[in-house]
Design a protein around this motif. Structure first.
Motif, mmCIF file in Angstrom:
data_model
loop_
_atom_site.group_PDB
_atom_site.id
_atom_site.type_symbol
_atom_site.label_atom_id
_atom_site.label_comp_id
_atom_site.label_asym_id
_atom_site.label_seq_id
_atom_site.Cartn_x
_atom_site.Cartn_y
_atom_site.Cartn_z
ATOM 1 N N SER A 1 -2.267 0.826 -3.109
ATOM 2 C CA SER A 1 -2.605 0.390 -4.462
ATOM 3 C C SER A 1 -1.610 -0.672 -4.937
ATOM 4 C CB SER A 1 -2.664 1.600 -5.399
ATOM 5 O OG SER A 1 -3.167 1.190 -6.653
ATOM 6 N N THR A 2 -1.652 -0.935 -6.206
ATOM 7 C CA THR A 2 -0.928 -2.093 -6.735
ATOM 8 C C THR A 2 -0.215 -1.750 -8.046
ATOM 9 O OG1 THR A 2 -1.328 -4.240 -7.792
ATOM 10 C CG2 THR A 2 -3.207 -2.780 -7.669
ATOM 11 N N ASP A 3 0.864 -2.478 -8.317
ATOM 12 C CA ASP A 3 1.567 -2.282 -9.597
ATOM 13 C C ASP A 3 0.696 -2.681 -10.787
ATOM 14 O OD1 ASP A 3 1.623 -5.058 -9.277
ATOM 15 O OD2 ASP A 3 3.807 -5.245 -9.336
ATOM 16 N N THR B 1 -8.160 -0.195 7.269
ATOM 17 C CA THR B 1 -9.248 -0.961 6.656
ATOM 18 C C THR B 1 -8.669 -2.239 6.045
ATOM 19 O OG1 THR B 1 -9.112 -0.077 4.406
ATOM 20 C CG2 THR B 1 -10.336 1.259 6.023
ATOM 21 N N GLY B 2 -9.476 -3.292 6.035
ATOM 22 C CA GLY B 2 -8.974 -4.577 5.513
ATOM 23 C C GLY B 2 -7.954 -5.197 6.458
ATOM 24 N N ALA B 3 -8.102 -4.885 7.757
ATOM 25 C CA ALA B 3 -7.098 -5.276 8.756
ATOM 26 C C ALA B 3 -7.082 -6.772 9.038
ATOM 27 C CB ALA B 3 -7.341 -4.511 10.052
ATOM 28 N N ASP C 1 -12.912 -4.114 9.300
ATOM 29 C CA ASP C 1 -12.960 -5.183 8.284
ATOM 30 C C ASP C 1 -14.358 -5.791 8.292
ATOM 31 O OD1 ASP C 1 -10.385 -7.038 6.948
ATOM 32 O OD2 ASP C 1 -12.443 -7.786 6.824
ATOM 33 N N VAL C 2 -14.852 -6.103 7.106
ATOM 34 C CA VAL C 2 -16.176 -6.710 7.006
ATOM 35 C C VAL C 2 -16.104 -8.217 7.280
ATOM 36 C CG1 VAL C 2 -16.205 -7.293 4.539
ATOM 37 C CG2 VAL C 2 -18.308 -6.508 5.631
ATOM 38 N N LEU C 3 -14.874 -8.746 7.305
ATOM 39 C CA LEU C 3 -14.629 -10.185 7.508
ATOM 40 C C LEU C 3 -15.385 -10.994 6.451
ATOM 41 C CD1 LEU C 3 -14.904 -10.316 11.428
ATOM 42 C CD2 LEU C 3 -12.839 -10.074 10.043
ATOM 43 N N ILE D 1 -2.244 -8.504 4.135
ATOM 44 C CA ILE D 1 -1.328 -7.387 4.400
ATOM 45 C C ILE D 1 -1.817 -6.572 5.595
ATOM 46 C CG2 ILE D 1 -0.222 -5.334 3.434
ATOM 47 C CD1 ILE D 1 -0.621 -6.526 0.650
ATOM 48 N N GLY D 2 -3.153 -6.394 5.680
ATOM 49 C CA GLY D 2 -3.713 -5.598 6.777
ATOM 50 C C GLY D 2 -3.311 -6.153 8.139
ATOM 51 N N SER D 3 -3.393 -7.473 8.297
ATOM 52 C CA SER D 3 -3.073 -8.049 9.611
ATOM 53 C C SER D 3 -1.576 -7.920 9.909
ATOM 54 C CB SER D 3 -3.526 -9.512 9.688
ATOM 55 O OG SER D 3 -2.901 -10.294 8.702
ATOM 56 N N VAL E 1 -16.117 -3.783 -8.108
ATOM 57 C CA VAL E 1 -16.523 -2.392 -8.349
ATOM 58 C C VAL E 1 -17.114 -1.821 -7.051
ATOM 59 C CG1 VAL E 1 -18.087 -0.915 -9.662
ATOM 60 C CG2 VAL E 1 -16.905 -2.808 -10.801
ATOM 61 N N ARG E 2 -17.922 -2.638 -6.384
ATOM 62 C CA ARG E 2 -18.573 -2.153 -5.159
ATOM 63 C C ARG E 2 -17.527 -1.804 -4.096
ATOM 64 N NH1 ARG E 2 -19.978 -3.943 -0.312
ATOM 65 N NH2 ARG E 2 -21.867 -3.077 0.639
ATOM 66 N N THR E 3 -16.753 -2.798 -3.694
ATOM 67 C CA THR E 3 -15.832 -2.557 -2.567
ATOM 68 C C THR E 3 -14.696 -1.618 -2.950
ATOM 69 O OG1 THR E 3 -16.318 -4.626 -1.458
ATOM 70 C CG2 THR E 3 -14.147 -3.678 -1.043
HETATM 71 P P1 NAD Z 1 -6.799 -9.709 1.237
HETATM 72 O O1 NAD Z 1 -7.805 -10.153 0.252
HETATM 73 O O2 NAD Z 1 -5.988 -10.708 1.974
HETATM 74 O O3 NAD Z 1 -7.486 -8.778 2.334
HETATM 75 C C1 NAD Z 1 -8.486 -7.838 2.018
HETATM 76 C C2 NAD Z 1 -9.265 -7.532 3.279
HETATM 77 O O4 NAD Z 1 -10.290 -6.583 2.966
HETATM 78 C C3 NAD Z 1 -9.973 -8.756 3.870
HETATM 79 O O5 NAD Z 1 -9.715 -8.849 5.255
HETATM 80 C C4 NAD Z 1 -11.448 -8.505 3.613
HETATM 81 O O6 NAD Z 1 -12.300 -9.066 4.597
HETATM 82 C C5 NAD Z 1 -11.480 -6.979 3.638
HETATM 83 N N1 NAD Z 1 -12.639 -6.448 2.921
HETATM 84 C C6 NAD Z 1 -13.101 -6.822 1.691
HETATM 85 N N2 NAD Z 1 -14.213 -6.137 1.401
HETATM 86 C C7 NAD Z 1 -14.445 -5.291 2.435
HETATM 87 C C8 NAD Z 1 -15.446 -4.318 2.706
HETATM 88 N N3 NAD Z 1 -16.432 -4.081 1.820
HETATM 89 N N4 NAD Z 1 -15.380 -3.634 3.862
HETATM 90 C C9 NAD Z 1 -14.382 -3.867 4.756
HETATM 91 N N5 NAD Z 1 -13.421 -4.785 4.557
HETATM 92 C C10 NAD Z 1 -13.445 -5.485 3.404
HETATM 93 O O7 NAD Z 1 -5.881 -8.705 0.437
HETATM 94 P P2 NAD Z 1 -4.355 -8.296 0.633
HETATM 95 O O8 NAD Z 1 -3.545 -9.135 -0.250
HETATM 96 O O9 NAD Z 1 -4.057 -8.209 2.075
HETATM 97 O O10 NAD Z 1 -4.376 -6.836 -0.005
HETATM 98 C C11 NAD Z 1 -4.658 -5.692 0.798
HETATM 99 C C12 NAD Z 1 -4.565 -4.446 -0.068
HETATM 100 O O11 NAD Z 1 -3.269 -4.339 -0.644
HETATM 101 C C13 NAD Z 1 -5.550 -4.423 -1.231
HETATM 102 O O12 NAD Z 1 -6.031 -3.111 -1.365
HETATM 103 C C14 NAD Z 1 -4.713 -4.811 -2.439
HETATM 104 O O13 NAD Z 1 -5.228 -4.251 -3.612
HETATM 105 C C15 NAD Z 1 -3.378 -4.224 -2.051
HETATM 106 N N6 NAD Z 1 -2.206 -4.908 -2.612
HETATM 107 C C16 NAD Z 1 -2.029 -6.252 -2.438
HETATM 108 C C17 NAD Z 1 -0.875 -6.863 -2.928
HETATM 109 C C18 NAD Z 1 -0.614 -8.343 -2.751
HETATM 110 O O14 NAD Z 1 0.337 -8.870 -3.346
HETATM 111 N N7 NAD Z 1 -1.357 -9.067 -1.936
HETATM 112 C C19 NAD Z 1 0.075 -6.107 -3.601
HETATM 113 C C20 NAD Z 1 -0.142 -4.732 -3.760
HETATM 114 C C21 NAD Z 1 -1.279 -4.152 -3.258
#
Ligand code: NAD
Ligand code: DAU
Length: 359
Positions: free
Chosen positions: A133-135, A7-9, A34-36, A13-15, A99-101
């Motif tokens: 998750s996150t620190d 999810t969130g691909a 991903d909801v994009l 990070i997802g990509s 809160v929603r997502t």
């Molecule tokens: P990002 O914002 O780049 O990507 C998030 C993705 O989630 C996006 O592609 C978005 O379209 C998708 N998304 C949002 N709402 C959605 C929904 N309702 N349904 C489906 N897809 C949805 O974030 P990121 O930096 O890649 O972080 C990814 C994950 O890693 C998150 O859970 C974040 O909490 C966690 N994280 C991030 C970091 C960081 O430094 N970036 C560090 C630790 C943990």
């Protein structure tokens, strides 16, 4: 791990994770959900990702019917849950979407996994729900500890989030653990620190400094810039998640990060120095750094100890901060088309208007 929903691909990070999974695990089939949002998540991040083992599904993690159908049709044995609203400043601007997502979306996925994997007669042995998750869920370790060395949190430290973003992630983490405790859903969690690397949205610090530094625009540094974060290349984070999935036992959590923290002031200075080397005409880029009002409730120090993932799973970051920063700066310099596509979007223009007064 044979059939994986990520999810969130289409995010940062997802990509990176989907690319690594498809490249390094030739037997694995991937569904990118991903909801994009059109902000951090967009199809440009998955450019070049294709082939018969990759399926793109545009959909919302809060949509229970869609998520349940996807799980049934893919027969996925693994969910790597990254979808989230992720920008702390936006969570201060409007916490509702977080809160929603982050909370409802995680619950919706957990329910779908419970219904599918724990159905009568099915052995959930090979299944895994991994929560990224996150620190930040451990809150400000400065407040908890002894100044900059802090009092590092580990995987058993009580969650103490202090921003709406961190609170929504912590709520999700509690739900994940509750599904394991109550029903025996096979879950795991990782607590990542700040990532840097290709395809991060320029609302975040590192690409923002590169983008604005190249354009000769003021680089806003919140408060005194003494806040300390731990920085990790996104590929090292993805490797940690892969290890957790393949070698880590269910029910376990791992903090993921390097040993050393870096102040925002130092980090921004280092990026500016790299820009000076690569674009001497704009040097010194550090002259653009402008101290601005602090982020409300800004945590001074995140500090998790990553001993467990080192000792148990043998994980170590491949890239130290300097080469990770250099590779990141070079990626943005080499990919102006990606950057201009992101900055051409209405969502970016309105954020720029709101955040930087149009500049
Ligand atoms: P990002 O914002 O780049 O990507 C998030 C993705 O989630 C996006 O592609 C978005 O379209 C998708 N998304 C949002 N709402 C959605 C929904 N309702 N349904 C489906 N897809 C949805 O974030 P990121 O930096 O890649 O972080 C990814 C994950 O890693 C998150 O859970 C974040 O909490 C966690 N994280 C991030 C970091 C960081 O430094 N970036 C560090 C630790 C943990
Ligand atoms: O720690 C992991 C977290 O890192 C992730 O969970 C989040 O999803 C991710 O967004 C990131 O959160 P931060 O708030 O640490 O990232 P950001 O890039 O927004 O900010 C990094 C630091 O830089 C932070 O202390 C705030 C500061 N900052 C940020 C921006 C955007 C500035 O000084 N100026 C800025 O313009």
């Amino acid at each position: 791990m044979k059939r994986v929903i990520v999810t969130g691909a289409a995010g940062f990070i997802g990509s990176a994770f989907v690319r690594r999974l498809l490249e390094q695990r030739p037997e694995v089939e991937v569904w990118s959900l991903d909801v994009l949002t059109g902000v951090a998540g967009h199809l440009g991040n998955l450019e070049g990702v294709g082939g018969p083992r990759h399926h793109l599904v545009r959909g919302d993690v809060c949509d229970a019917a869609l998520v349940q159908r996807l799980l049934a049709e893919s027969d996925a044995d693994t969910i790597v849950h990254l979808a989230a609203e992720t920008h702390v400043d936006r969570s201060i601007d409007g916490p509702g979407a977080f809160v929603r997502t982050n909370v409802l979306g995680t619950w919706t996925l957990l329910e779908a996994a419970r219904l599918r994997w724990l159905r009568p007669g099915h052995d959930p042995g090979g299944c895994r729900f991994h929560q990224v998750s996150t620190d930040e869920v451990f809150g400000d370790r400065w407040a908890a500890g002894r100044g900059v060395e802090g009092d590092p949190a580990d995987e058993d430290t009580a969650l103490a989030p202090r921003s709406p973003y961190a609170a929504s992630k912590a709520a999700a983490d509690h739900l994940v653990r509750s599904y394991q405790h109550t029903w025996g859903l096979p879950v795991s969690l990782s607590y990542g620190c700040n990532n840097l690397g290709p395809r991060q949205h320029p609302e975040k610090l590192v690409p923002m400094v590169i983008l604005r530094g190249l354009a000769g625009l003021p680089i806003p540094l919140y408060g005194d810039g003494a806040q300390v974060r731990r920085w990790l290349h996104v590929d090292d984070h993805c490797d940690a998640i892969l290890l957790a999935l393949e070698a880590g036992r269910p029910g376990r959590a791992w903090a993921v990060g390097p040993d050393r923290g870096t102040s925002n002031l130092e980090l921004v200075g280092r990026i500016c120095a790299l820009l000076d080397q690569r674009r001497p005409a704009g040097a010194p880029h550090a002259r653009l750094v402008t101290h601005v009002a602090d982020r409300p409730g800004h945590d001074r120090l995140y500090h998790t100890a990553a001993d467990r993932i080192r000792d148990e799973l043998g994980w170590r970051p491949r890239l130290d901060l300097e080469p990770a920063l250099a590779a990141t700066v070079d990626w943005y310099l080499d990919n102006p088309a990606w950057l201009s596509r992101v900055t051409a979007r209405a969502s970016w223009r309105s954020w720029t208007e709101r955040w930087y007064g149009g500049r």
